[in-house]
Design a protein around this motif. Structure first.
Motif, PDB file in Angstrom:
ATOM      1  N   ASP A  66       0.761  -1.221  -0.263  1.00  0.00           N
ATOM      2  CA  ASP A  66       0.098  -0.733   0.086  1.00  0.00           C
ATOM      3  C   ASP A  66       1.191   1.180   0.379  1.00  0.00           C
ATOM      4  N   ILE A  67       0.014   2.334  -0.130  1.00  0.00           N
ATOM      5  CA  ILE A  67       1.225   3.818  -0.631  1.00  0.00           C
ATOM      6  C   ILE A  67       1.736   4.075   0.486  1.00  0.00           C
ATOM      7  N   ALA A  68       1.238   4.095   1.957  1.00  0.00           N
ATOM      8  CA  ALA A  68       2.355   4.004   3.341  1.00  0.00           C
ATOM      9  C   ALA A  68       2.647   3.372   3.985  1.00  0.00           C
ATOM     10  N   SER A  69       3.286   1.766   3.046  1.00  0.00           N
ATOM     11  CA  SER A  69       4.482   1.540   3.760  1.00  0.00           C
ATOM     12  C   SER A  69       5.281   1.140   2.691  1.00  0.00           C
ATOM     13  N   ASP A  70       5.016   1.184   1.108  1.00  0.00           N
ATOM     14  CA  ASP A  70       6.141   1.150   0.329  1.00  0.00           C
ATOM     15  C   ASP A  70       7.141   1.792   1.020  1.00  0.00           C
ATOM     16  N   PRO A  71       8.317   1.192   0.402  1.00  0.00           N
ATOM     17  CA  PRO A  71       9.587   2.239   1.176  1.00  0.00           C
ATOM     18  C   PRO A  71      10.195   2.733  -0.281  1.00  0.00           C
ATOM     19  N   SER A  72       9.700   2.305  -1.367  1.00  0.00           N
ATOM     20  CA  SER A  72      10.218   3.443  -2.323  1.00  0.00           C
ATOM     21  C   SER A  72       8.747   4.346  -2.931  1.00  0.00           C
ATOM     22  N   LYS A  73       9.020   6.012  -2.251  1.00  0.00           N
ATOM     23  CA  LYS A  73       7.832   6.906  -2.159  1.00  0.00           C
ATOM     24  C   LYS A  73       7.920   7.244  -3.481  1.00  0.00           C
ATOM     25  N   LEU A  74       8.520   7.387  -3.824  1.00  0.00           N
ATOM     26  CA  LEU A  74       8.448   7.719  -5.761  1.00  0.00           C
ATOM     27  C   LEU A  74       7.364   6.517  -6.047  1.00  0.00           C
ATOM     28  N   ARG A  75       7.277   5.146  -6.295  1.00  0.00           N
ATOM     29  CA  ARG A  75       6.873   4.533  -6.339  1.00  0.00           C
ATOM     30  C   ARG A  75       5.634   4.268  -5.713  1.00  0.00           C
ATOM     31  N   ALA A  76       5.300   4.698  -4.455  1.00  0.00           N
ATOM     32  CA  ALA A  76       4.000   4.654  -3.705  1.00  0.00           C
ATOM     33  C   ALA A  76       3.405   5.918  -4.605  1.00  0.00           C
ATOM     34  N   ALA A  77       4.142   7.146  -4.631  1.00  0.00           N
ATOM     35  CA  ALA A  77       3.153   7.790  -5.236  1.00  0.00           C
ATOM     36  C   ALA A  77       2.771   7.720  -6.541  1.00  0.00           C
ATOM     37  N   ARG A  78       3.027   7.413  -7.256  1.00  0.00           N
ATOM     38  CA  ARG A  78       2.784   6.853  -8.703  1.00  0.00           C
ATOM     39  C   ARG A  78       2.050   5.779  -8.844  1.00  0.00           C
ATOM     40  N   ASN A  79       2.392   5.094  -7.736  1.00  0.00           N
ATOM     41  CA  ASN A  79       0.797   4.182  -7.699  1.00  0.00           C
ATOM     42  C   ASN A  79      -0.449   4.061  -6.891  1.00  0.00           C
ATOM     43  N   GLY A  80       0.063   5.239  -6.226  1.00  0.00           N
ATOM     44  CA  GLY A  80      -0.640   5.797  -5.661  1.00  0.00           C
ATOM     45  C   GLY A  80      -1.739   6.813  -6.878  1.00  0.00           C
ATOM     46  N   LEU A  81      -1.685   7.105  -7.838  1.00  0.00           N
ATOM     47  CA  LEU A  81      -1.986   7.614  -8.683  1.00  0.00           C
ATOM     48  C   LEU A  81      -3.101   7.367  -9.711  1.00  0.00           C
ATOM     49  N   TRP A  82      -1.958   5.870  -9.829  1.00  0.00           N
ATOM     50  CA  TRP A  82      -3.041   5.520 -11.131  1.00  0.00           C
ATOM     51  C   TRP A  82      -2.086   3.827 -10.908  1.00  0.00           C
ATOM     52  N   ASN A  83      -1.988   3.238 -11.560  1.00  0.00           N
ATOM     53  CA  ASN A  83      -1.304   1.717 -10.987  1.00  0.00           C
ATOM     54  C   ASN A  83      -2.419   0.869 -12.253  1.00  0.00           C
ATOM     55  N   ASN A  84      -1.032   0.753 -13.218  1.00  0.00           N
ATOM     56  CA  ASN A  84      -1.197   0.662 -14.278  1.00  0.00           C
ATOM     57  C   ASN A  84      -1.271  -1.518 -14.601  1.00  0.00           C
ATOM     58  N   ALA A  85      -0.412  -2.168 -13.314  1.00  0.00           N
ATOM     59  CA  ALA A  85      -0.371  -3.639 -13.976  1.00  0.00           C
ATOM     60  C   ALA A  85      -1.851  -3.694 -12.801  1.00  0.00           C
ATOM     61  N   ALA A  86      -2.215  -2.938 -11.623  1.00  0.00           N
ATOM     62  CA  ALA A  86      -3.794  -3.808 -10.802  1.00  0.00           C
ATOM     63  C   ALA A  86      -5.346  -3.368 -12.371  1.00  0.00           C
ATOM     64  N   ALA A  87      -4.711  -2.173 -12.656  1.00  0.00           N
ATOM     65  CA  ALA A  87      -5.967  -2.341 -13.631  1.00  0.00           C
ATOM     66  C   ALA A  87      -6.287  -3.300 -14.727  1.00  0.00           C
ATOM     67  N   ARG A  88      -5.059  -4.112 -15.756  1.00  0.00           N
ATOM     68  CA  ARG A  88      -4.590  -4.580 -16.309  1.00  0.00           C
ATOM     69  C   ARG A  88      -5.105  -5.863 -15.926  1.00  0.00           C
ATOM     70  N   LYS A  89      -4.358  -6.405 -13.979  1.00  0.00           N
ATOM     71  CA  LYS A  89      -4.927  -7.655 -14.132  1.00  0.00           C
ATOM     72  C   LYS A  89      -6.338  -7.396 -14.066  1.00  0.00           C
TER      73      LYS A  89
END
Length: 408
Positions: A66-89
């Protein structure tokens, strides 16, 4: 009833129970499976409740953080805005069937890991769908219509100039800015809520607050969350003295205000829960008892010592279950008249409403009134009888849910 719905795809951020949202989703998944439906459970964050697969439910967990626990803040911010992988799956899972018209997609949560990228997938014209509102994220950037800086309900129109210029977030102003950006993406690209055709709300307060933010094409359905299914003997509140609070000891829940009011009214305050206000509560009311977190069965045991359940939450809430669970045990409840709890707590019949948590708002007076054993017993019995005349059981929830599925 017709039987158009053979398959249900349930969608939420987490695979296990972390709060009321997850509990409702997972337990309804098990109930739908027991009712003979083909149930698919889709989530973002592991672990997954083992009961799901044990019941024969098909589980898909994409294994993100989840966006609060992801150690990569950049990835968390990106996925929080738009998680393409989640949508495709999710699109792949939904369409993995020979008869898509027999499938309903039911979304319980998306803001913590899945993002609004799932919006265009779920709201596609050929997908029968419904979203349950467990909060207010369809409209409000922080999800609660609550100003965490001033600790009060926010009446500013969501995403208007007043909203955009107010730092209402508990943390840094940059966090509010990110939430605003996420809401803009959610609306413009995710189509949430403009493309949503069916929404379940769980209280009239929630409907009243949210109705203006949905287009006329959205149908709103009321389906109360399940609460208590097992009937227990009523608590002997007349023989008890404890005024009980259940929940986190934080500003939004009004825990400190209860400690102060109980001290003024000279009634015994018992807190079942913990949180950052523990020290402040003990300072304000040295006689207060703080029991810490307890398991569900232990909470019920402690409530058997209650004269009254006090629910001083400062925000709207959605459909708070603690006041309902207390009344199912025959315990009267004190709550604010601004909160969704007012719908299940009938003033001067099954409990008391207060106007505010200030000294002049009736809080002290309500505590004093329920110091009367006879009055508490009267309200408690009425609460018990009223709840069990139409209990919020899982079966009742399931019947209503299936009725909605058939009509969408």
């Amino acid at each position: 009833m017709a039987n158009r719905t053979q398959r249900v795809v349930l969608v939420m951020d987490y695979g296990d129970i972390r709060g009321g949202l997850e509990k409702v989703c997972i337990e309804s998944a098990l109930a739908l499976k027991a009712a003979g439906k083909d149930v698919v459970f889709f989530c973002g964050v592991a672990p997954v409740d083992p009961r799901l697969q044990a019941a024969g439910i098909q589980v898909h967990c994409i294994g993100v953080q989840d966006i609060a626990s992801d150690p990569s803040k950049l990835r968390a911010a990106r996925n929080g805005l738009w998680n393409n992988a989640a949508a495709r799956k999710l699109d792949e899972v939904i369409r993995d069937t020979e008869d898509l018209s027999a499938t309903v997609v039911h979304v319980h949560g998306w803001t913590k890991s899945l993002s609004s990228a799932i919006g265009p997938v779920v709201t596609a014209p050929d997908i029968r769908h419904v979203f349950t509102m467990h909060e207010y994220f369809f409209a409000c950037p922080n999800g609660g219509f609550y100003n965490y800086k001033t600790n009060e309900i926010c009446n500013t129109p969501a995403m208007g100039l007043g909203c955009l210029s107010t730092n209402c977030d508990l943390r840094h102003p940059a966090h509010k800015a990110y939430r605003v950006a996420r809401k803009l993406v959610q609306s413009a690209r995710g189509g949430l809520p403009s493309k949503v055709r069916n929404v379940i709300y769980i209280s009239a307060v929630q409907q009243e607050v949210m109705q203006p933010y949905f287009p006329p094409s959205t149908t709103l359905w009321q389906v109360a969350n399940p609460a208590v299914s097992e009937k227990r003997p009523a608590v002997n509140v007349a023989g008890n003295t404890d005024f009980c609070f259940v929940g986190r000891l934080v500003e939004t829940k009004g825990a400190l205000e209860f400690a102060r009011a109980a001290h003024r009214a000279r009634v015994p305050a018992v807190f079942i829960g913990d949180g950052p206000l523990r020290g402040a509560i003990k300072a304000a009311n040295p006689q207060a008892v703080i029991l810490g977190w307890k398991q569900e069965d232990e909470v019920v045991q402690h409530l058997h010592n209650a004269r009254t359940l006090v629910f001083p939450s400062k925000w709207y809430e959605c459909q708070p279950l603690v006041p309902i669970e207390a009344q199912a045990l025959g315990i009267p409840v004190i709550c604010g008249d601004w909160c969704a709890a007012r719908e299940t707590v009938l003033h001067e019949e099954t409990g008391l409403h207060i106007r505010s948590l200030d000294e002049g708002g009736g809080f002290d007076h309500a505590l004093t009134r329920l110091s009367s054993a006879d009055y508490a017993a009267q309200l408690g019995q009425a609460a018990y009888d009223r709840y069990w005349a139409a209990p919020l059981t899982m079966q009742r929830h399931l019947d209503r849910l299936l009725g909605v599925y058939e009509q969408i």
